[in-house]
Design a protein around this motif. Sequence first.
Motif, PDB file in Angstrom:
ATOM      1  N   ARG A  34     -22.601  -9.295  -0.228  1.00 58.13           N
ATOM      2  CA  ARG A  34     -23.957  -9.777   0.073  1.00 58.13           C
ATOM      3  C   ARG A  34     -24.798  -8.680   0.705  1.00 58.13           C
ATOM      4  O   ARG A  34     -25.974  -8.534   0.385  1.00 58.13           O
ATOM      5  CB  ARG A  34     -23.896 -10.982   1.001  1.00 58.13           C
ATOM      6  CG  ARG A  34     -23.462 -12.241   0.331  1.00 58.13           C
ATOM      7  CD  ARG A  34     -23.506 -13.425   1.289  1.00 58.13           C
ATOM      8  NE  ARG A  34     -22.849 -14.566   0.711  1.00 58.13           N
ATOM      9  CZ  ARG A  34     -23.434 -15.364  -0.182  1.00 58.13           C
ATOM     10  NH1 ARG A  34     -24.663 -15.156  -0.555  1.00 58.13           N
ATOM     11  NH2 ARG A  34     -22.763 -16.380  -0.678  1.00 58.13           N
ATOM     12  N   GLY A  37     -25.989  -6.271  -1.839  1.00 58.80           N
ATOM     13  CA  GLY A  37     -26.897  -6.827  -2.832  1.00 58.80           C
ATOM     14  C   GLY A  37     -26.286  -7.028  -4.200  1.00 58.80           C
ATOM     15  O   GLY A  37     -27.016  -7.176  -5.184  1.00 58.80           O
ATOM     16  N   ARG A  40     -26.916 -10.573  -6.238  1.00 54.91           N
ATOM     17  CA  ARG A  40     -28.152 -10.937  -6.950  1.00 54.91           C
ATOM     18  C   ARG A  40     -28.056 -10.643  -8.445  1.00 54.91           C
ATOM     19  O   ARG A  40     -28.895 -11.076  -9.221  1.00 54.91           O
ATOM     20  CB  ARG A  40     -29.366 -10.264  -6.329  1.00 54.91           C
ATOM     21  CG  ARG A  40     -29.300  -8.806  -6.287  1.00 54.91           C
ATOM     22  CD  ARG A  40     -30.426  -8.221  -5.448  1.00 54.91           C
ATOM     23  NE  ARG A  40     -30.115  -6.822  -5.271  1.00 54.91           N
ATOM     24  CZ  ARG A  40     -30.880  -5.843  -5.694  1.00 54.91           C
ATOM     25  NH1 ARG A  40     -32.030  -6.089  -6.242  1.00 54.91           N
ATOM     26  NH2 ARG A  40     -30.498  -4.607  -5.529  1.00 54.91           N
ATOM     27  N   PHE A  41     -27.020  -9.913  -8.854  1.00 56.10           N
ATOM     28  CA  PHE A  41     -26.792  -9.651 -10.281  1.00 56.10           C
ATOM     29  C   PHE A  41     -25.841 -10.664 -10.907  1.00 56.10           C
ATOM     30  O   PHE A  41     -25.540 -10.573 -12.083  1.00 56.10           O
ATOM     31  CB  PHE A  41     -26.220  -8.235 -10.480  1.00 56.10           C
ATOM     32  CG  PHE A  41     -27.145  -7.155 -10.020  1.00 56.10           C
ATOM     33  CD1 PHE A  41     -28.331  -6.914 -10.684  1.00 56.10           C
ATOM     34  CD2 PHE A  41     -26.833  -6.388  -8.908  1.00 56.10           C
ATOM     35  CE1 PHE A  41     -29.194  -5.921 -10.256  1.00 56.10           C
ATOM     36  CE2 PHE A  41     -27.674  -5.403  -8.471  1.00 56.10           C
ATOM     37  CZ  PHE A  41     -28.865  -5.172  -9.146  1.00 56.10           C
ATOM     38  N   GLU A  45     -23.383 -17.960  -8.654  1.00 55.88           N
ATOM     39  CA  GLU A  45     -22.783 -17.458  -7.425  1.00 55.88           C
ATOM     40  C   GLU A  45     -21.522 -18.223  -7.025  1.00 55.88           C
ATOM     41  O   GLU A  45     -20.531 -17.622  -6.601  1.00 55.88           O
ATOM     42  CB  GLU A  45     -23.819 -17.528  -6.304  1.00 55.88           C
ATOM     43  CG  GLU A  45     -23.427 -16.785  -5.073  1.00 55.88           C
ATOM     44  CD  GLU A  45     -24.532 -16.779  -4.042  1.00 55.88           C
ATOM     45  OE1 GLU A  45     -24.199 -16.936  -2.861  1.00 55.88           O
ATOM     46  OE2 GLU A  45     -25.701 -16.635  -4.418  1.00 55.88           O
TER      47      GLU A  45
END
Length: 66
Positions: A34, A37, A40-41, A45
């Motif tokens: 997290r 980052g 976010r891809f 989730e």
Amino acid sequence: MPIDLEVGGVYLPPIAQALLLALPVFLALDWALRRMGVLRFVWHEALFEGALYVCVCAALILVMGA
């Protein structure tokens, strides 16, 4: 060979030990992903986190068996 563990009168087989040991490892890995980052891809989730936990558990089971 994994050792059977007894905690407070409760018998923990090696698989339960691996599941319990995997939780802090998973939480640390999730926190790191997290912060970087990476999540976010990821498309879904919850599926990714579930698969990550299963992979951590499997790795611990393999290490415990050696």
